[in-house]
Design an enzyme around this catalytic site. Structure first.
Site: not given
Ligand code: NDP
Length: 279
Positions: A65, A101
């Protein structure tokens, strides 16, 4: 047929292909979503290759990420503030990075809490903890307790968040999370405890029926934190809901279409049950 994919290492455990393909089929879209195992040292080359092969969009998961944020040509404001990307959309000359997210946490917590709720604690100091803190700030929280195993990492995240968002972050060790629980209403577990380590980050004795708990871990279920939350009568949201909320947001970014979230959730839960990972 433009392809979509999730990149991670390891990636076999990922429910994303099952979830996205269910949504693609329901909308009769010609795309297909696959999982690709990519070692950290291969990420840069893989992103270039997938771009030249015409891939339309990618999700990236552990451990890519933060590196994906560095490889993106442009970043959404969330991705820039968090320093991590879980969604890449194809541009003419590279990839645009997003962090869905944040939408995942908002989708899970917003229906449960009102304005001025009674404080929040985030467990973990990695990319998803940063996304959870950003989401809590968006909901209106101005102070968060951050509990992590490594104090140094938590303090670095706290400094970044305080600088960029003006949010106050109180850092404690993970071992102190139980005692701090009585001072908050919302608890987000953004550690892998329950997934790779079969223990709860907080024991049932520290929880009560006013707690709202989001556990990002979704397999194997019931996680130890779920058992503790249920024993205490707390409200518990599992990582499958989080997976669906963040995945639905990524789907919209990739294709500009609204996926059927209940169908995505059903596909994930059936897949986990078949693998013996969910009750
Ligand atoms: P990172 O690797 O960036 O961070 C992991 C965090 O967990 C760190 O704070 C680390 O602490 C802590 N940790 C790791 N192992 C242990 C341990 N044995 N005991 C205590 N703490 C530990 O991961 P992410 O933030 O990307 O993801 C965290 C979890 O959330 C993962 O399990 C991931 O699968 C899940 N997740 C689920 C999503 C969903 O859709 N359901 C979405 C995003 C994440 P330290 O700093 O001390 O190393």
């Amino acid at each position: 047929m433009a392809l979509l994919a999730v990149l991670g290492y390891p990636i076999r455990h990922s429910a994303s292909p099952v979830m996205h393909n269910a949504a693609l089929r329901a909308l009769d879209l010609p795309n297909r979503y696959i999982a690709i195992e990519v070692r950290p040292e291969e990420l840069h080359e893989t992103l270039k290759k997938l771009h030249s092969l015409g891939f339309k969009g990618l999700n990236v998961t552990i451990p890519h990420k933060e590196a994906a944020a560095r490889h993106a040509t442009q970043l959404s404001k969330e991705a820039e503030a968090i320093g991590a990307v879980n969604t890449l959309k194809r541009l003419g000359d590279g990839w645009a990075g997003y962090n869905t997210d944040v939408a995942g946490v908002l989708g899970c917590l917003s229906p449960l809490i009102g304005k001025g709720f009674g404080g929040a604690m985030v467990l973990g100091a990695g990319g998803s903890a940063a996304a959870a803190i950003y989401a809590l700030w968006r909901i209106g929280e101005d102070r968060v307790v951050l509990a992590n195993r490594s104090r140094e990492r938590a303090e670095a995240l706290a400094r970044r968040v305080m600088d960029r968002l003006g949010l106050r972050v109180d850092v404690v060790g993970l071992g102190e999370a139980g005692e701090k629980a009585s001072s908050v209403e919302v608890i987000v577990n953004a550690t892998p405890l329950g997934l790779t380590y079969h223990e709860s980050p907080i024991e049932a004795g520290y929880l009560n029926c006013s707690h709202k708990i989001l556990d990002m871990v979704y397999s194997p279920s019931p996680t130890p934190l779920r058992k503790a939350a249920e024993a205490a009568g707390a409200t518990y949201v599992d990582g499958v809901r989080m997976l669906v909320e963040q995945g639905a947001e990524a789907f919209k970014i990739f294709l500009g279409a609204e996926p059927d979230k209940s169908l995505m959730e059903k596909a994930v839960r059936s897949w986990l049950a078949l693998r013996g990972g969910s009750r």
